[in-house]
Design a protein around this motif. Sequence first.
Motif, mmCIF file in Angstrom:
data_model
loop_
_atom_site.group_PDB
_atom_site.id
_atom_site.type_symbol
_atom_site.label_atom_id
_atom_site.label_comp_id
_atom_site.label_asym_id
_atom_site.label_seq_id
_atom_site.Cartn_x
_atom_site.Cartn_y
_atom_site.Cartn_z
ATOM 1 N N HIS A 168 0.829 -1.214 0.000
ATOM 2 C CA HIS A 168 0.000 0.000 0.000
ATOM 3 C C HIS A 168 0.862 1.263 0.000
ATOM 4 O O HIS A 168 0.548 2.236 -0.672
ATOM 5 C CB HIS A 168 -0.940 -0.005 1.209
ATOM 6 C CG HIS A 168 -1.735 1.243 1.348
ATOM 7 N ND1 HIS A 168 -2.814 1.523 0.551
ATOM 8 C CD2 HIS A 168 -1.599 2.296 2.189
ATOM 9 C CE1 HIS A 168 -3.318 2.700 0.902
ATOM 10 N NE2 HIS A 168 -2.594 3.183 1.889
ATOM 11 N N ASN A 169 1.957 1.254 0.748
ATOM 12 C CA ASN A 169 2.781 2.455 0.892
ATOM 13 C C ASN A 169 3.869 2.589 -0.157
ATOM 14 O O ASN A 169 4.476 3.650 -0.260
ATOM 15 C CB ASN A 169 3.407 2.490 2.295
ATOM 16 C CG ASN A 169 2.372 2.797 3.330
ATOM 17 O OD1 ASN A 169 1.682 3.802 3.253
ATOM 18 N ND2 ASN A 169 2.231 1.920 4.306
ATOM 19 N N GLY A 170 4.142 1.566 -0.918
ATOM 20 C CA GLY A 170 5.192 1.591 -1.938
ATOM 21 C C GLY A 170 4.806 2.432 -3.135
ATOM 22 O O GLY A 170 4.095 3.410 -2.987
ATOM 23 N N PRO A 171 5.268 2.046 -4.281
ATOM 24 C CA PRO A 171 5.993 0.808 -4.556
ATOM 25 C C PRO A 171 7.453 0.880 -4.111
ATOM 26 O O PRO A 171 8.078 1.930 -4.122
ATOM 27 C CB PRO A 171 5.903 0.677 -6.073
ATOM 28 C CG PRO A 171 5.798 2.077 -6.575
ATOM 29 C CD PRO A 171 5.048 2.825 -5.506
ATOM 30 N N TYR A 172 7.966 -0.292 -3.693
ATOM 31 C CA TYR A 172 9.357 -0.457 -3.317
ATOM 32 C C TYR A 172 10.049 -1.302 -4.371
ATOM 33 O O TYR A 172 9.424 -2.135 -5.024
ATOM 34 C CB TYR A 172 9.489 -1.161 -1.960
ATOM 35 C CG TYR A 172 8.951 -0.368 -0.798
ATOM 36 C CD1 TYR A 172 9.577 0.794 -0.382
ATOM 37 C CD2 TYR A 172 7.834 -0.801 -0.103
ATOM 38 C CE1 TYR A 172 9.098 1.517 0.709
ATOM 39 C CE2 TYR A 172 7.347 -0.083 0.980
ATOM 40 C CZ TYR A 172 7.985 1.066 1.381
ATOM 41 O OH TYR A 172 7.511 1.773 2.443
ATOM 42 N N LEU A 228 6.977 9.885 -3.788
ATOM 43 C CA LEU A 228 5.782 10.437 -4.427
ATOM 44 C C LEU A 228 5.133 11.455 -3.501
ATOM 45 O O LEU A 228 5.422 11.507 -2.302
ATOM 46 C CB LEU A 228 4.803 9.302 -4.736
ATOM 47 C CG LEU A 228 5.343 8.189 -5.631
ATOM 48 C CD1 LEU A 228 4.355 7.038 -5.717
ATOM 49 C CD2 LEU A 228 5.673 8.734 -7.013
ATOM 50 N N ARG A 229 4.228 12.216 -4.032
ATOM 51 C CA ARG A 229 3.552 13.246 -3.241
ATOM 52 C C ARG A 229 2.865 12.647 -2.011
ATOM 53 O O ARG A 229 2.868 13.234 -0.935
ATOM 54 C CB ARG A 229 2.548 13.982 -4.119
ATOM 55 C CG ARG A 229 1.866 15.104 -3.409
ATOM 56 C CD ARG A 229 0.939 15.827 -4.339
ATOM 57 N NE ARG A 229 -0.038 16.513 -3.524
ATOM 58 C CZ ARG A 229 -0.547 17.663 -3.824
ATOM 59 N NH1 ARG A 229 -0.187 18.266 -4.923
ATOM 60 N NH2 ARG A 229 -1.435 18.211 -3.043
ATOM 61 N N ARG A 230 2.299 11.466 -2.128
ATOM 62 C CA ARG A 230 1.601 10.858 -0.987
ATOM 63 C C ARG A 230 2.564 10.457 0.135
ATOM 64 O O ARG A 230 2.147 10.165 1.236
ATOM 65 C CB ARG A 230 0.779 9.661 -1.436
ATOM 66 C CG ARG A 230 1.586 8.464 -1.846
ATOM 67 C CD ARG A 230 0.680 7.231 -1.941
ATOM 68 N NE ARG A 230 1.447 6.073 -2.256
ATOM 69 C CZ ARG A 230 1.554 5.556 -3.461
ATOM 70 N NH1 ARG A 230 0.915 6.096 -4.473
ATOM 71 N NH2 ARG A 230 2.294 4.495 -3.658
ATOM 72 N N HIS A 231 3.861 10.431 -0.139
ATOM 73 C CA HIS A 231 4.864 10.108 0.870
ATOM 74 C C HIS A 231 5.327 11.340 1.644
ATOM 75 O O HIS A 231 6.155 11.227 2.546
ATOM 76 C CB HIS A 231 6.099 9.467 0.213
ATOM 77 C CG HIS A 231 5.805 8.187 -0.491
ATOM 78 N ND1 HIS A 231 6.374 7.869 -1.707
ATOM 79 C CD2 HIS A 231 4.998 7.153 -0.172
ATOM 80 C CE1 HIS A 231 5.935 6.675 -2.095
ATOM 81 N NE2 HIS A 231 5.105 6.225 -1.185
ATOM 82 N N ALA A 232 4.803 12.507 1.284
ATOM 83 C CA ALA A 232 5.305 13.770 1.831
ATOM 84 C C ALA A 232 4.479 14.306 2.993
ATOM 85 O O ALA A 232 3.293 14.009 3.140
ATOM 86 C CB ALA A 232 5.352 14.817 0.718
ATOM 87 N N LEU A 284 8.376 17.425 2.075
ATOM 88 C CA LEU A 284 9.503 16.546 2.380
ATOM 89 C C LEU A 284 8.970 15.154 2.670
ATOM 90 O O LEU A 284 7.840 14.999 3.139
ATOM 91 C CB LEU A 284 10.256 17.073 3.606
ATOM 92 C CG LEU A 284 10.720 18.530 3.522
ATOM 93 C CD1 LEU A 284 11.280 18.978 4.856
ATOM 94 C CD2 LEU A 284 11.737 18.690 2.403
ATOM 95 N N VAL A 285 9.772 14.136 2.419
ATOM 96 C CA VAL A 285 9.329 12.776 2.709
ATOM 97 C C VAL A 285 9.071 12.672 4.211
ATOM 98 O O VAL A 285 9.908 13.051 5.034
ATOM 99 C CB VAL A 285 10.366 11.736 2.244
ATOM 100 C CG1 VAL A 285 9.909 10.326 2.607
ATOM 101 C CG2 VAL A 285 10.583 11.851 0.736
ATOM 102 N N VAL A 325 10.005 15.089 -2.589
ATOM 103 C CA VAL A 325 9.183 14.461 -3.609
ATOM 104 C C VAL A 325 9.937 14.523 -4.940
ATOM 105 O O VAL A 325 10.531 15.547 -5.282
ATOM 106 C CB VAL A 325 7.814 15.167 -3.720
ATOM 107 C CG1 VAL A 325 7.038 14.692 -4.939
ATOM 108 C CG2 VAL A 325 7.004 14.946 -2.454
ATOM 109 N N GLY A 326 9.924 13.404 -5.649
ATOM 110 C CA GLY A 326 10.605 13.318 -6.937
ATOM 111 C C GLY A 326 11.994 12.727 -6.865
ATOM 112 O O GLY A 326 12.581 12.413 -7.892
#
Length: 150
Positions: free
Chosen positions: A33-37, A54-58, A63-64, A104-105
């Motif tokens: 769900h949190n990846g992809p790794y 990705l943006r959803r990780h920020a 920032l991550v 992000v990115g």
Amino acid sequence: MSRGAEGDLSGEESILPPPGFVLSATRGPYSTHNGPYFHRDPQGEATEHAFLALRRHANGLGLVHGGMLTSFMDGLLAAAVWRASRRSSVTIHLSVDFLHMARVGEWVFGESRVTRLTRDVAFVEGRAHAAGTDVVRASGVFKLMRKPAD
């Protein structure tokens, strides 16, 4: 890969990993769900994983998020335990030091290795870096499960 106006990365399903890395398709539901790794076949002692921030990780600053980095490190350290013992494990202790920011990115790369392996416990350390700078270092203690994983 295209980027939206706010730094979002679209076309997630078409993310091309860095050379030598492949999609980690056999992770549990939380990590999936949190990846992809992504991971790379062993190049010596280190276990290597990566993810594209990705943006959803920020967090709200772009920032991550520390929780994302912590989850990544926990999985990375556990992967090193699996590689060294061929046994599933659960985290007993995880220590994480945040050293710098990932944005992000950026690709976040991590490497880990088991420093000590006993009959029941593994001790592991690792680090993650982005854009050429160490972002996180972590150490952990993992309880080895009695039944070897298939």
